[in-house]
Design a protein around this motif. Structure first.
Motif, PDB file in Angstrom:
ATOM      1  N   VAL A  84       6.915  10.609  -7.155  1.00 60.92           N
ATOM      2  CA  VAL A  84       6.683   9.305  -6.527  1.00 60.92           C
ATOM      3  C   VAL A  84       7.860   8.361  -6.722  1.00 60.92           C
ATOM      4  N   SER A  85       8.677   8.559  -7.746  1.00 60.06           N
ATOM      5  CA  SER A  85       9.827   7.682  -7.980  1.00 60.06           C
ATOM      6  C   SER A  85      10.824   7.737  -6.831  1.00 60.06           C
ATOM      7  N   VAL A  86      10.941   8.878  -6.152  1.00 56.12           N
ATOM      8  CA  VAL A  86      11.849   8.982  -5.001  1.00 56.12           C
ATOM      9  C   VAL A  86      11.327   8.108  -3.869  1.00 56.12           C
ATOM     10  N   TYR A  87      10.032   8.168  -3.630  1.00 60.02           N
ATOM     11  CA  TYR A  87       9.430   7.280  -2.628  1.00 60.02           C
ATOM     12  C   TYR A  87       9.608   5.818  -3.015  1.00 60.02           C
ATOM     13  N   GLN A  88       9.391   5.482  -4.255  1.00 60.07           N
ATOM     14  CA  GLN A  88       9.489   4.090  -4.701  1.00 60.07           C
ATOM     15  C   GLN A  88      10.894   3.526  -4.504  1.00 60.07           C
ATOM     16  N   ALA A  89      11.912   4.362  -4.713  1.00 60.74           N
ATOM     17  CA  ALA A  89      13.286   3.913  -4.467  1.00 60.74           C
ATOM     18  C   ALA A  89      13.483   3.568  -2.993  1.00 60.74           C
ATOM     19  N   TYR A  90      12.858   4.341  -2.113  1.00 55.77           N
ATOM     20  CA  TYR A  90      12.921   4.076  -0.674  1.00 55.77           C
ATOM     21  C   TYR A  90      12.145   2.809  -0.323  1.00 55.77           C
ATOM     22  N   ARG A  91      10.930   2.698  -0.840  1.00 59.38           N
ATOM     23  CA  ARG A  91      10.060   1.559  -0.495  1.00 59.38           C
ATOM     24  C   ARG A  91      10.664   0.231  -0.923  1.00 59.38           C
ATOM     25  N   ALA A  92      11.457   0.241  -1.970  1.00 57.76           N
ATOM     26  CA  ALA A  92      12.068  -0.992  -2.473  1.00 57.76           C
ATOM     27  C   ALA A  92      13.032  -1.618  -1.479  1.00 57.76           C
ATOM     28  N   ALA A  93      13.471  -0.842  -0.489  1.00 58.47           N
ATOM     29  CA  ALA A  93      14.399  -1.363   0.510  1.00 58.47           C
ATOM     30  C   ALA A  93      13.690  -2.161   1.605  1.00 58.47           C
ATOM     31  N   PHE A  94      12.357  -2.170   1.612  1.00 56.25           N
ATOM     32  CA  PHE A  94      11.577  -2.813   2.670  1.00 56.25           C
ATOM     33  C   PHE A  94      10.856  -4.048   2.146  1.00 56.25           C
ATOM     34  N   PRO A  95      10.590  -5.000   3.014  1.00 57.96           N
ATOM     35  CA  PRO A  95       9.789  -6.150   2.604  1.00 57.96           C
ATOM     36  C   PRO A  95       8.330  -5.735   2.382  1.00 57.96           C
ATOM     37  N   PRO A  96       7.580  -6.495   1.612  1.00 56.89           N
ATOM     38  CA  PRO A  96       6.182  -6.130   1.314  1.00 56.89           C
ATOM     39  C   PRO A  96       5.318  -5.964   2.550  1.00 56.89           C
TER      40      PRO A  96
END
Length: 233
Positions: free
Chosen positions: A190-202
């Motif tokens: 899930v950490s790989v996904y979280q690194a990606y998600r951090a680039a987007f607004p909530p």
């Protein structure tokens, strides 16, 4: 199917004309024999993606789209090994995959496109969507959504020459995304996904589902019909 850069292997099943076209994008395949030795041919030895394609009963057209250099004869058209190693997500790879999708959409008269990518195919699904205006939804399954985070996690060489999905967050903010992650997936945690998600607004239209007992391969194929109906029907 021939594109400007590669010959791509495609399997196609049509229920009706028009409607929605689901495009399944293969993973990295047999890219490496082991951690230090690349393979001579990236065609998958075994893959869960074709079985998932067969289980898709909700799209008007269902497409299996292999990656460059998979299932093709190198004698007919050269395919350098960089395209299943460090340049697996190169701009010309994304362009070729999108060229194939556009041609298939025209042939089938599809009205909407859904891109579904497994593992490394998840990265390509996102990168392809960033370059298109007709994608209704992107779905990734155990997707490599940030290869910088992934190579760092596993102590691998960086994928120089490859595009990285988080760099295209601005172009993807209006695209509906669904990311399915195995709770026991040590390859794409899930950490790989979280690194990606951090680039987007909530407020971005992004849904993630961590499924506790799944890993990188189990049990996506067996549970695919229920997941498909839950997120795409």
């Amino acid at each position: 199917m021939s594109t400007d850069h590669f010959d791509l292997r495609v399997w196609q099943h049509s229920v009706s004309s028009a409607g929605t076209m689901h495009v399944y994008i293969e993973g990295d395949g047999f890219a490496w024999v082991n951690r230090y030795q690349p393979s001579m041919n990236p065609t998958p030895v075994s893959s869960i993606v074709p079985a998932m394609v067969v289980k898709d009963d909700i799209a008007a057209q269902v497409i299996y789209l292999a990656r460059p250099c998979q299932y093709v004869s190198f004698a007919e058209r050269a395919c350098p090994s960089v395209y299943w190693m460090q340049e697996r997500f190169a701009p010309e790879v994304v362009a070729a995959m999108n060229q194939a999708v556009s041609q298939l959409k025209h042939e089938t008269k599809a009205q909407k496109v859904v891109l579904i990518g497994y593992s490394g195919g998840g990265a390509l699904a996102v990168l392809m969507a960033a370059k298109r205006q007709d994608v209704a939804t992107v779905v990734t399954i155990a997707g490599n959504l940030d290869h910088h985070a992934w190579t760092k996690l596993h102590g691998l060489s960086e994928l120089h020459g490859s595009l990285n999905p988080p760099d295209f967050s601005k172009a993807l903010q209006m695209v509906r995304q669904v990311h399915l992650i195995g709770g026991k997936d040590s390859n794409m945690p899930v950490s790989v996904y979280q690194a990606y998600r951090a680039a987007f607004p909530p407020q971005a239209d992004i849904t993630e589902q961590v499924i506790p007992n799944f890993d990188h391969q189990c049990c996506w194929m067996e549970r695919w019909p229920s997941l498909l109906h839950r997120y795409l029907n």
